[in-house]
Design a protein around this motif. Structure first.
Motif, mmCIF file in Angstrom:
data_model
loop_
_atom_site.group_PDB
_atom_site.id
_atom_site.type_symbol
_atom_site.label_atom_id
_atom_site.label_comp_id
_atom_site.label_asym_id
_atom_site.label_seq_id
_atom_site.Cartn_x
_atom_site.Cartn_y
_atom_site.Cartn_z
ATOM 1 N N ARG A 195 0.908 -1.347 0.070
ATOM 2 C CA ARG A 195 -0.018 0.089 -0.052
ATOM 3 C C ARG A 195 0.768 1.305 0.081
ATOM 4 O O ARG A 195 0.293 2.632 0.519
ATOM 5 C CB ARG A 195 -0.988 0.107 1.377
ATOM 6 N N VAL A 248 2.889 8.983 10.381
ATOM 7 C CA VAL A 248 3.384 7.529 10.507
ATOM 8 C C VAL A 248 3.991 7.859 11.986
ATOM 9 O O VAL A 248 4.672 8.898 12.404
ATOM 10 C CB VAL A 248 4.663 7.427 9.481
ATOM 11 N N PHE A 294 2.684 15.196 8.555
ATOM 12 C CA PHE A 294 3.731 15.455 7.999
ATOM 13 C C PHE A 294 3.700 15.410 6.408
ATOM 14 O O PHE A 294 3.016 14.278 6.066
ATOM 15 C CB PHE A 294 5.181 15.106 8.390
ATOM 16 N N VAL A 350 16.263 8.347 -2.189
ATOM 17 C CA VAL A 350 15.787 7.925 -0.790
ATOM 18 C C VAL A 350 16.864 7.059 -0.123
ATOM 19 O O VAL A 350 17.161 7.281 1.249
ATOM 20 C CB VAL A 350 14.419 7.691 -0.502
ATOM 21 N N LEU A 395 -2.399 2.502 6.421
ATOM 22 C CA LEU A 395 -0.944 1.966 6.453
ATOM 23 C C LEU A 395 -0.953 0.875 6.001
ATOM 24 O O LEU A 395 -1.596 -0.118 6.021
ATOM 25 C CB LEU A 395 -0.518 2.266 7.842
HETATM 26 C C1 HEC Z 1 -0.566 6.927 4.933
HETATM 27 C C2 HEC Z 1 0.622 7.316 4.042
HETATM 28 C C3 HEC Z 1 1.675 6.276 3.750
HETATM 29 C C4 HEC Z 1 1.917 5.188 3.422
HETATM 30 C C5 HEC Z 1 0.559 4.263 3.205
HETATM 31 C C6 HEC Z 1 3.566 4.892 3.262
HETATM 32 N N1 HEC Z 1 3.947 5.968 3.902
HETATM 33 FE FE1 HEC Z 1 6.064 6.071 3.888
HETATM 34 N N2 HEC Z 1 5.895 7.917 4.605
HETATM 35 C C7 HEC Z 1 4.597 8.687 4.960
HETATM 36 C C8 HEC Z 1 5.090 9.818 5.698
HETATM 37 C C9 HEC Z 1 3.890 10.858 6.076
HETATM 38 C C10 HEC Z 1 6.335 9.578 6.124
HETATM 39 C C11 HEC Z 1 6.924 10.862 6.908
HETATM 40 C C12 HEC Z 1 6.591 10.915 8.202
HETATM 41 C C13 HEC Z 1 7.480 11.481 9.209
HETATM 42 O O1 HEC Z 1 8.656 11.995 9.222
HETATM 43 O O2 HEC Z 1 6.978 11.569 10.563
HETATM 44 C C14 HEC Z 1 6.964 8.604 5.177
HETATM 45 C C15 HEC Z 1 8.106 8.215 5.342
HETATM 46 C C16 HEC Z 1 8.797 7.251 4.467
HETATM 47 C C17 HEC Z 1 10.180 7.161 4.295
HETATM 48 C C18 HEC Z 1 11.000 7.792 4.929
HETATM 49 C C19 HEC Z 1 11.526 9.093 4.044
HETATM 50 C C20 HEC Z 1 12.237 10.146 4.527
HETATM 51 O O3 HEC Z 1 12.923 10.829 3.693
HETATM 52 O O4 HEC Z 1 12.657 10.236 5.799
HETATM 53 C C21 HEC Z 1 10.236 6.114 3.309
HETATM 54 C C22 HEC Z 1 11.546 5.243 2.884
HETATM 55 C C23 HEC Z 1 9.011 5.464 3.057
HETATM 56 N N3 HEC Z 1 8.040 6.082 4.149
HETATM 57 C C24 HEC Z 1 8.606 4.184 2.317
HETATM 58 C C25 HEC Z 1 7.379 3.798 2.417
HETATM 59 C C26 HEC Z 1 6.991 2.537 1.752
HETATM 60 C C27 HEC Z 1 8.186 1.599 1.260
HETATM 61 C C28 HEC Z 1 5.865 2.141 2.006
HETATM 62 C C29 HEC Z 1 4.926 1.023 1.922
HETATM 63 C C30 HEC Z 1 5.454 -0.183 2.799
HETATM 64 C C31 HEC Z 1 5.161 3.414 2.771
HETATM 65 N N4 HEC Z 1 6.109 4.410 3.115
HETATM 66 C C32 HEC Z 1 3.793 3.683 2.833
HETATM 67 C C33 HEC Z 1 3.430 8.168 4.328
HETATM 68 C C34 HEC Z 1 3.163 7.073 4.163
#
Ligand code: HEC
Ligand code: HEC
Length: 406
Positions: free
Chosen positions: A257, A275, A306, A314, A368
């Protein structure tokens, strides 16, 4: 491995290509907004110049470094008063900025109109929404965004009582005065002033921040434009992919997702989400807390949200999350579905624990990813590596661009 080697996976190769396209993946070149090479070059000189800060000691480049994928490699940025780069900077005693530095890839290119972890500069219906209110210095959100670092306390301005008194509300008028001072200084600089005057057709003693901010925006837009990646080659030219990467891609768009939020040409929906990353450092709101988007909107529904981070390069921009609390990219992924695995709540202070539980509550409202195995997380990382710019595609380093500009 080519399509040929993965013959038995023909169907899954097609599924991945289609999913990428359906979720907004486009050729790198189609995102570029062309600029003016002379303006980009002088923008590069400004980016590297300490004249950009009121005390004349810190440049944009001090935090946004090439070798850390244009971020700084530190959990929280060290602003005014710090010296050196990377870990040396952390030990040098500068003021701590409570957020992880953002890299620049794609910033200000087509459709990249939302800036900072809390989206405090964004384009809505063709209007820039920012702390400048009705007095936004430009209709271009990238230009508005580059106005901020030089007027933020502790970033490029010392946090001392005199500055606090004058700047406590970081008012628009005071920002304008600081910008004017900086612009006149650049005008007076022998090298940069001359180049600015030539490329913008403005007298050196009449230099305005409009020229400075335009040059900075042009430089960032060009230097950090999206370059072709292995995913581009795979999707648009039938380039190679390994079975691990293929599995990771199918997870990214499918059961993982990820594309629910990391979608569109930059792998971000440019919306705000929660997150429950462990939080380290001082926190924008103090005592280790950062309320994210809430700090901008004051809407309680926005607490702890955020901006979804874009995902190009990345794998090179550790540490991760708004507070820089996560070192390994595998753990950044795990935080999405099993945040408690990464912390020992018994060792946390009561306040930090309360903060984490609140954020877990907010994250529970999000779509998530489901539980993933360690093997699946590794496959996702392999797929994310496909979003690194292809080293064979040539991008001049900032240093090389500066050489050329001289
Ligand atoms: C509900 C929305 C959502 C989903 C679904 C989601 N992400 Fe994220 N992701 C975020 C958000 C918002 C952050 C930053 C949150 C924070 O810094 O507090 C993040 C941060 C990240 C980061 C860190 C990036 C950085 O530059 O700090 C990575 C890598 C990442 N996500 C990969 C993934 C992967 C792979 C998946 C699937 C398994 C995924 N995400 C699913 C919203 C999402
Ligand atoms: C003291 C370290 C530091 C310095 C110096 C610095 N920055 Fe940053 N920059 C940061 C941090 C930290 C963030 C993330 C802040 C946030 O989102 O709240 C950031 C974010 C940004 C962003 C937003 C990127 C995005 O993804 O939305 C832009 C644009 C930017 N900086 C431009 C500049 C420019 C231009 C300069 C020089 C005038 C500069 N920065 C100087 C630390 C720094």
């Amino acid at each position: 491995m080519s399509d040929h080697d993965l013959a038995g996976d023909g169907m899954r190769l097609a599924v991945l290509r289609e999913a990428a396209l359906k979720n907004g993946f486009v050729p790198a070149e189609s995102l570029e907004i062309p600029g003016d090479p002379a303006r980009q070059a002088v923008g590069g000189l400004i980016f590297a110049s300490p004249l950009m800060s009121l005390n004349g000691k810190i440049s944009c480049q001090d935090c946004h470094l090439d070798q850390f994928g244009s971020a700084d490699g530190l959990p929280n940025a060290i602003g005014v008063g710090g010296t050196g780069h990377g870990v040396a900077r952390m030990r040098s005693g500068g003021g701590i900025l409570p957020r992880n530095v953002l890299p620049f890839w794609g910033r200000g290119s087509k459709g990249f109109d939302t800036f900072f972890w809390d989206s405090r500069v964004r384009l809505v219906d063709g209007r820039v929404i920012s702390q400048f209110g009705d007095r936004a210095p430009s209709n271009d959100p990238m230009i508005v965004a580059v106005h901020l670092p030089s007027v933020e306390v502790r970033e490029m301005i010392a946090d001392n009582p005199q500055v606090r008194d004058g700047l406590v509300d970081e008012s628009v008028d005071i920002a304008a005065q600081i910008h004017q001072t900086i612009a006149r200084r650049f005008g007076a600089d022998a090298t940069i002033g001359q180049q600015l005057a030539r490329t913008y057709g403005v007298r050196r003693d009449a230099m305005e921040f409009a020229q400075i901010s335009d040059a900075l925006a042009q430089f960032i837009r060009h230097r950090f434009r999206i370059q072709p990646t292995r995913l581009h080659r795979f999707v648009f030219d039938r380039g190679p992919i390994s079975r691990t990467e293929l599995n990771g891609g199918i997870l990214f768009y499918g059961r993982g997702r990820c594309a629910a939020c990391h979608n569109g040409p930059y792998f971000s929906d440019f919306e705000s989400h929660a997150v429950a990353f462990p939080q380290v450092g001082f926190g924008k709101n103090g005592f280790g807390t950062d309320e994210g988007r809430f700090n901008v909107t004051l809407n309680p529904d926005d607490r702890f949200l955020f901006r979804t981070p874009p995902l190009y390069n990345v794998t090179k921009t550790s540490p991760y999350s708004h507070s820089g609390s996560i070192v390994r990219i595998e753990d950044a992924i795990v935080s999405h579905f099993d945040p408690l695995r990464l912390v020992d709540t018994k060792k946390m202070s009561a306040r930090a624990r309360a903060d984490l539980y609140q954020r877990l509550g907010v994250a529970a409202r999000e779509t998530l990813p489901a539980q993933l195995t360690d093997q699946e997380v590794r496959e996702l990382v392999a797929f994310l590596r496909m979003l690194d710019f292809d080293p064979n595609a040539s991008v001049p380093s900032t240093g090389a661009m500066l050489q050329r500009a001289r």
